[in-house]
Scaffold this active site. Structure first.
Site, PDB file in Angstrom:
ATOM      1  N   GLU A 153      45.298  51.498  33.385  1.00  0.00           N
ATOM      2  CA  GLU A 153      45.761  51.128  35.252  1.00  0.00           C
ATOM      3  C   GLU A 153      46.819  51.855  35.395  1.00  0.00           C
ATOM      4  O   GLU A 153      46.996  52.141  36.293  1.00  0.00           O
ATOM      5  CB  GLU A 153      46.693  49.569  34.591  1.00  0.00           C
ATOM      6  CG  GLU A 153      46.562  48.672  36.089  1.00  0.00           C
ATOM      7  CD  GLU A 153      46.898  47.417  35.879  1.00  0.00           C
ATOM      8  OE1 GLU A 153      47.158  46.613  34.751  1.00  0.00           O
ATOM      9  OE2 GLU A 153      47.004  46.757  36.306  1.00  0.00           O
ATOM     10  N   HIS A 204      42.960  42.498  26.069  1.00  0.00           N
ATOM     11  CA  HIS A 204      43.740  42.168  27.358  1.00  0.00           C
ATOM     12  C   HIS A 204      43.618  43.700  27.648  1.00  0.00           C
ATOM     13  O   HIS A 204      43.314  44.092  29.374  1.00  0.00           O
ATOM     14  CB  HIS A 204      45.082  41.925  26.947  1.00  0.00           C
ATOM     15  CG  HIS A 204      45.599  41.433  28.367  1.00  0.00           C
ATOM     16  ND1 HIS A 204      47.107  43.104  28.615  1.00  0.00           N
ATOM     17  CD2 HIS A 204      45.647  41.693  29.335  1.00  0.00           C
ATOM     18  CE1 HIS A 204      47.129  43.090  29.539  1.00  0.00           C
ATOM     19  NE2 HIS A 204      46.554  42.553  30.108  1.00  0.00           N
ATOM     20  N   HIS A 238      42.067  36.192  37.635  1.00  0.00           N
ATOM     21  CA  HIS A 238      42.695  35.569  36.675  1.00  0.00           C
ATOM     22  C   HIS A 238      43.467  33.771  38.016  1.00  0.00           C
ATOM     23  O   HIS A 238      44.261  33.934  38.110  1.00  0.00           O
ATOM     24  CB  HIS A 238      43.955  36.040  36.791  1.00  0.00           C
ATOM     25  CG  HIS A 238      43.859  37.439  35.400  1.00  0.00           C
ATOM     26  ND1 HIS A 238      43.914  37.748  34.104  1.00  0.00           N
ATOM     27  CD2 HIS A 238      42.970  39.039  36.439  1.00  0.00           C
ATOM     28  CE1 HIS A 238      43.750  38.751  33.647  1.00  0.00           C
ATOM     29  NE2 HIS A 238      43.376  40.221  34.857  1.00  0.00           N
ATOM     30  N   HIS A 294      36.176  39.963  37.929  1.00  0.00           N
ATOM     31  CA  HIS A 294      37.562  40.376  37.635  1.00  0.00           C
ATOM     32  C   HIS A 294      38.807  39.162  38.364  1.00  0.00           C
ATOM     33  O   HIS A 294      39.165  39.744  39.446  1.00  0.00           O
ATOM     34  CB  HIS A 294      37.943  41.721  37.058  1.00  0.00           C
ATOM     35  CG  HIS A 294      39.264  41.251  36.667  1.00  0.00           C
ATOM     36  ND1 HIS A 294      39.368  42.083  35.093  1.00  0.00           N
ATOM     37  CD2 HIS A 294      40.621  41.563  36.553  1.00  0.00           C
ATOM     38  CE1 HIS A 294      40.209  42.414  35.026  1.00  0.00           C
ATOM     39  NE2 HIS A 294      41.078  41.722  35.898  1.00  0.00           N
ATOM     40  N   ASP A 302      40.984  41.344  41.182  1.00  0.00           N
ATOM     41  CA  ASP A 302      42.178  40.334  39.652  1.00  0.00           C
ATOM     42  C   ASP A 302      43.172  39.036  40.228  1.00  0.00           C
ATOM     43  O   ASP A 302      42.035  37.927  41.011  1.00  0.00           O
ATOM     44  CB  ASP A 302      43.120  41.747  39.669  1.00  0.00           C
ATOM     45  CG  ASP A 302      44.012  42.127  38.690  1.00  0.00           C
ATOM     46  OD1 ASP A 302      43.420  41.163  37.967  1.00  0.00           O
ATOM     47  OD2 ASP A 302      43.927  43.466  38.662  1.00  0.00           O
ATOM     48  N   HIS A 329      41.352  45.719  30.570  1.00  0.00           N
ATOM     49  CA  HIS A 329      42.203  46.381  31.260  1.00  0.00           C
ATOM     50  C   HIS A 329      42.335  47.732  30.456  1.00  0.00           C
ATOM     51  O   HIS A 329      42.311  47.183  29.273  1.00  0.00           O
ATOM     52  CB  HIS A 329      43.737  45.630  31.748  1.00  0.00           C
ATOM     53  CG  HIS A 329      43.400  44.345  32.106  1.00  0.00           C
ATOM     54  ND1 HIS A 329      43.307  43.252  31.227  1.00  0.00           N
ATOM     55  CD2 HIS A 329      43.264  44.157  33.414  1.00  0.00           C
ATOM     56  CE1 HIS A 329      43.436  42.097  32.368  1.00  0.00           C
ATOM     57  NE2 HIS A 329      43.727  42.560  33.586  1.00  0.00           N
ATOM     58  N   GLU A 389      40.052  35.563  26.454  1.00  0.00           N
ATOM     59  CA  GLU A 389      41.100  36.202  26.380  1.00  0.00           C
ATOM     60  C   GLU A 389      41.807  37.121  24.599  1.00  0.00           C
ATOM     61  O   GLU A 389      42.853  35.971  24.558  1.00  0.00           O
ATOM     62  CB  GLU A 389      42.704  36.747  27.591  1.00  0.00           C
ATOM     63  CG  GLU A 389      43.171  38.115  28.011  1.00  0.00           C
ATOM     64  CD  GLU A 389      44.474  37.556  28.147  1.00  0.00           C
ATOM     65  OE1 GLU A 389      44.024  38.813  29.615  1.00  0.00           O
ATOM     66  OE2 GLU A 389      45.016  37.369  28.700  1.00  0.00           O
ATOM     67  N   SER A 403      50.287  42.247  19.960  1.00  0.00           N
ATOM     68  CA  SER A 403      51.211  44.006  19.314  1.00  0.00           C
ATOM     69  C   SER A 403      51.572  43.412  17.985  1.00  0.00           C
ATOM     70  O   SER A 403      51.974  44.675  17.287  1.00  0.00           O
ATOM     71  CB  SER A 403      51.270  44.555  20.631  1.00  0.00           C
ATOM     72  OG  SER A 403      52.720  44.270  21.071  1.00  0.00           O
TER      73      SER A 403
HETATM   74  O1  MCF Z   1      45.080  42.693  36.191  1.00  0.00           O
HETATM   75  C1  MCF Z   1      46.194  42.999  36.269  1.00  0.00           C
HETATM   76  C2  MCF Z   1      47.258  43.238  36.195  1.00  0.00           C
HETATM   77  N1  MCF Z   1      46.853  44.041  34.691  1.00  0.00           N
HETATM   78  C3  MCF Z   1      47.113  43.379  33.117  1.00  0.00           C
HETATM   79  N2  MCF Z   1      46.586  42.315  33.024  1.00  0.00           N
HETATM   80  C4  MCF Z   1      46.810  41.110  34.025  1.00  0.00           C
HETATM   81  C5  MCF Z   1      46.583  41.151  35.072  1.00  0.00           C
HETATM   82  N3  MCF Z   1      46.628  40.374  36.176  1.00  0.00           N
HETATM   83  C6  MCF Z   1      47.143  39.516  35.589  1.00  0.00           C
HETATM   84  N4  MCF Z   1      47.112  39.621  34.245  1.00  0.00           N
HETATM   85  C7  MCF Z   1      47.377  38.658  32.791  1.00  0.00           C
HETATM   86  C8  MCF Z   1      47.013  39.298  31.214  1.00  0.00           C
HETATM   87  O2  MCF Z   1      45.725  39.025  31.293  1.00  0.00           O
HETATM   88  O3  MCF Z   1      48.789  39.059  32.877  1.00  0.00           O
HETATM   89  C9  MCF Z   1      49.240  38.519  31.286  1.00  0.00           C
HETATM   90  C10 MCF Z   1      47.557  39.413  31.145  1.00  0.00           C
HETATM   91  O4  MCF Z   1      47.531  37.277  30.046  1.00  0.00           O
HETATM   92  C11 MCF Z   1      50.141  40.325  31.222  1.00  0.00           C
HETATM   93  S1  MCF Z   1      50.565  40.466  29.693  1.00  0.00           S
HETATM   94  C12 MCF Z   1      52.158  39.489  29.231  1.00  0.00           C
HETATM   95 FE    FE Z   2      43.166  41.717  36.031  1.00  0.00          FE
END
Ligand code: MCF
Ligand code: FE
Length: 408
Positions: free
Chosen positions: A213, A183, A67, A65, A312, A210, A145, A149
């Site tokens: 969290e 997501h 990004h 996991h 992450d 996710h 991804e 909403s």
């Molecule tokens: O895992 C962490 C925290 N939780 C959620 N999203 C993300 C994380 N790190 C990056 N993200 C990204 C997610 O894939 O942030 C965006 C999404 O594209 C948040 S939603 C606008």
């Molecule tokens: Fe994440």
């Protein structure tokens, strides 16, 4: 065919066998694992590779996991509270996206490889990381991804997701595996989630999401209140949660799924996950920085959910090295027995992560991909039973990395 020898072979197999003076015979896949002496006698004519003294051969590490598109972040995002972080992501994502060039992402991937990460699960929100991921020597499970909403924008969001997913299919190979990420339950309308999950079933690919969290996510999904209410009310004063946590979970039934975080998951939800073809990815540093709290590892183990460990993104971490992440986890979960936690963490980043991503690697076992690394300890290890702890404490970069049996 080659033979790789070292003082220790940490197989990460089901018995967590550690072989002293061990070796691995391999070509693209592993042919045999055992004592050096026996294997040298059995395979006299193969190319020899001898690791430095005090070295350990182990499976290549797997970060399920990450990004990569947020790799340009250093001090731009707000930490300490999930909603404050999310607001800062929304504010800066365009700038961060522009800064996350293919060159920057390729440099991060190279640093990951130097620290022994031979496989990763890349969560791709926009597709900016496609080129770097498709070119990197590592094995990549590339999760396109989906989120959204607002019902009136659902078709456009799905269309955008589908075109990114289809683009990723052009590069499909044993080292680039397209997959799908939904997501989160607070950000993805169940209609979109269902469509993406149906697609994953049809394509037989793994899913990632996710889940549970933050406390804000818990309060919003359970009661429609808390910090997410304030957050969503700014866009729509009538906003309501789109589904309950339990309803969200069952959408994933029947497909191999990686649930990430789960810090706020209830016992019942963990039981549901445990009865599915699913794993839980723990991201301890990210959780710390976003003010999430700490995952109860005992509860995960009681429910027999296979645990994996992820960094992450650099959006919520300062490092993409799994050694750094394991060190942090070791310090954070101070109530756990030291060596058994170290072994749990090493299993999390090898065999469990391979199982999560549905890949034939993650253990040193006959027939699996010869994805292996060599970590060299600074001194002889006095107590062999503490090998896992010493490895986690002392490894930063690896001495050798093999992918498909080739040094990279
Ligand atoms: O895992 C962490 C925290 N939780 C959620 N999203 C993300 C994380 N790190 C990056 N993200 C990204 C997610 O894939 O942030 C965006 C999404 O594209 C948040 S939603 C606008
Ligand atoms: Fe994440």
């Amino acid at each position: 065919m080659k033979i790789l020898e070292a003082d220790f072979v940490l197989t990460c197999n089901d018995l967590f066998d550690i072989i002293e003076n061990g070796a691995v015979v391999f070509d693209e896949t592993i042919i045999e694992v055992g004592k050096s002496e026996d294997l040298k006698a059995k395979y006299p004519d193969v190319t020899h590779i001898i690791a430095p003294k005090n070295s350990v051969i182990l499976p290549g590490l797997i970060n399920p996991h990450v990004h990569l598109e947020f790799s340009a972040n250093q001090s731009m995002l707000t930490y300490g509270d999930f909603i404050a972080w999310l607001q800062s992501v929304i504010k800066h994502r365009e700038t961060l996206g522009e800064l996350a060039t293919t060159e920057l992402i390729a440099a991060k991937l190279e640093a990951m490889l130097k620290s022994g990460t031979t496989t990763l699960g890349a969560i791709s929100s926009f597709g900016y990381d496609l080129e770097a991921c498709e070119k990197t020597p590592q094995r990549v499970v590339f999760f396109s991804e989906i989120l959204g909403s607002i019902p009136s924008a659902a078709d456009a969001m799905y269309g955008d997701f589908l075109s990114r997913y289809h683009q990723s299919l052009d590069y499909k190979s044993p080292s680039f595996i397209p997959a799908i990420s939904v997501h989160a339950p607070y950000s993805t309308h169940p209609i979109l989630a269902k469509k993406a999950i149906e697609l994953a079933k049809k394509e037989a690919c793994v899913l990632s999401t996710h889940f549970m969290e933050s406390e804000a996510e818990r309060a919003w999904l359970d009661n429609g209140n808390g910090d997410f209410m304030t957050f969503f009310n700014a866009f729509n004063p009538h906003a309501k949660p789109m589904c309950e946590a339990g309803e969200y979970l069952v959408l994933f039934q029947g497909v191999k799924t990686l649930f990430t975080h789960g810090v706020q998951a209830t016992h019942e939800e963990l039981q549901t996950i445990s009865n599915m073809d699913a794993t839980l990815t723990h991201c301890p540093v990210s959780n710390r920085l976003l003010g999430i709290g700490k995952l109860d590892l005992d509860k995960v183990q009681e429910n027999k959910i296979p645990l994996t460990l992820g960094t992450d993104g650099l959006s919520s971490n300062v490092s993409l090295s799994l050694w750094d992440e394991m060190r942090s986890a070791l310090m954070m979960h101070a109530n756990c027995d030291l060596e058994s936690l170290s072994q749990t963490l090493l299993q999390a980043v090898t065999c469990n992560a391979a199982h999560a991503l549905n890949l034939p690697c993650g253990k040193l076992e006959k027939g699996l991909y010869a994805d292996m690394i060599v970590a060299t300890l600074p001194q002889e290890v006095e107590i062999k039973e503490q090998l896992a702890t010493q490895l986690i404490l002392h490894t930063h970069q690896t001495h050798f990395n093999f992918i498909n049996g080739e040094i990279v």
